[in-house]
Design an enzyme around this catalytic site. Structure first.
Site: not given
Ligand code: GDP
Length: 389
Positions: A16, A19-20, A80
């Site tokens: 979260d 990354k993606t 996931h």
């Molecule tokens: P991952 O698990 O590292 O791949 O994270 P995700 O890309 O799925 O992002 C997790 C959550 O953080 C999602 O709800 C995104 O919308 C939010 N998020 C990701 N990048 C940013 C950012 O730069 N700013 C904000 N405010 N939210 C972000």
């Protein structure tokens, strides 16, 4: 014909932290710059590779793009899926990585876990994306998190002062905000500058760990993976070894990102079509190599760092005869641990010397990095110091 140098990179960091989102933002910003890039949306990256059928090619978790000077294959592990397992597979082949740290949360257990693994598995060059910078009201907070991340990197053997830390917002860049779009370009410039073009081990005999096995109707069995060393031309004889009996075959076709090629070389993501091999005869975790060039082994000595709970590891010590899973490249094999004389237990946070007996033979050599895991818990990260038999 590829004219720019090719590098393999990836995103790592706590769940979260973005990354993606960042991966999608990179492809969007580059696509808008023109050139050869295309936008890969979040939901096309963030799903298990097996859900997506792409025939003779590598999984969608690899996104490709190019900057002015380089071509990148970028691994983003689906949220996931078993992240660390994918990271070990991918990290074994990464020339560099973008460590994503949320500016809101700072370093978390998985941040440390991924840094420890990166170090052991041989990812030498990191660039930090201090993400979600749009949420920070004041620069002092960002300064503080940056300091903390630099200290963490130094503690784990990286040059924390020299690692570029770029404040980004993957989400805002994805939404097209100019300031944050620029920051993504700054991040890419930092990767271009800080991650050197790796010396490709072209002189060594061909070796490719198998990531996936696919059957293409009418063509036969295809194995995919990232070429670790050497080169392979269409028509050459290969051996598939490890885990069970060796299989000898001929590489009758080679592809990269869906395009045919005459020769695969170290650093390429390749699909190899194997003549006369049935699907069940080869599997993930084996390696494709030149006949006789490497041998599978079951016993070795290793140095390990046992992860503490703050690094995502165990809370309790382990003793001799402990039997975790050993993850080398794309393989995952159970092994029994013997401790050095006079050592009764190994505690989380400690370094240790172990002798390991694997349940199945796999291709290993001194210097190879691995992870020891128990279910989805990373117990230790290690390096092979000596192969016994
Ligand atoms: P991952 O698990 O590292 O791949 O994270 P995700 O890309 O799925 O992002 C997790 C959550 O953080 C999602 O709800 C995104 O919308 C939010 N998020 C990701 N990048 C940013 C950012 O730069 N700013 C904000 N405010 N939210 C972000």
């Amino acid at each position: 014909v590829r004219t720019k140098p090719h590098l393999n990179i990836g995103t790592m960091g706590h769940v979260d932290h973005g990354k993606t989102t960042l991966t999608a933002a990179i492809t969007k910003v580059l696509a808008e710059q023109g050139g050869n890039n295309s936008y890969v949306a979040f939901d096309r990256i963030d799903r298990a590779p097996e859900e997506i059928e792409r025939g003779i090619t590598i999984t969608i978790a690899h996104v490709e793009y190019e900057t002015a000077t380089r071509h990148y294959a970028h691994v983003d592990m689906p949220g996931h899926a078993d992240y660390v397992k994918n990271m070990i597979t991918g990290a074994a082949q990464l020339d560099g990585a973008v460590l994503v740290v949320s500016a809101q949360d700072g370093a978390m257990p998985q941040t440390r876990e991924h840094v420890v693994l990166a170090r052991r598995i041989g990812v030498e060059h990191l660039v930090v994306a201090l993400n979600k910078a749009d949420l920070a009201d004041d620069e002092d907070l960002l300064d503080l998190v940056e300091l903390e991340v630099r200290e963490l990197l130094t503690r784990y053997g990286f040059d924390g002062d020299a690692v570029p830390v770029v404040r980004v917002s993957g989400l805002r860049a994805l939404e097209g905000e100019p300031l944050w779009t620029h920051r993504i370009l700054d991040l890419l410039a930092a990767v271009d500058e800080h991650v050197p073009i790796p010396p490709r081990r072209l002189d060594l005999p061909f070796l490719m760990p198998i990531e996936n096995v696919l059957t293409i109707t009418g063509r036969g069995t295809v194995v995919t993976g990232a070429v670790e060393q050497g080169t392979l031309a269409v028509g050459e004889t290969v051996e598939v070894i490890g885990l069970g009996p060796a299989v000898t075959s001929v590489a009758t076709g080679l592809e990269t990102f869906g395009k045919p090629m005459e020769r695969a070389e170290a650093g390429d993501n390749a699909a190899v079509l194997l003549r006369g091999v049935k699907r069940g005869e080869v599997r993930r975790g084996q390696v494709v190599c030149l006949p006789g060039s490497v041998r599978p082994h079951t016993r070795f000595r290793a140095d390990v760092h046992v992860l503490s709970a703050a690094e995502g590891g165990r809370r309790t010590p382990f003793a001799a005869n402990y039997r975790p899973q050993f993850h080398f490249r794309t393989s995952d094999v159970v092994g029994a641990v013997t401790l050095a004389e006079g050592i009764a237990v190994v505690r989380p946070g400690e370094a240790a010397e172990l002798t390991v007996e694997l349940g199945l033979p796999i291709a290993i050599s001194p210097g190879l990095g691995f992870a020891m895991r128990e279910g989805r818990l990373t117990v230790a990260a290690g390096t092979v110091t000596e192969v016994l038999d």
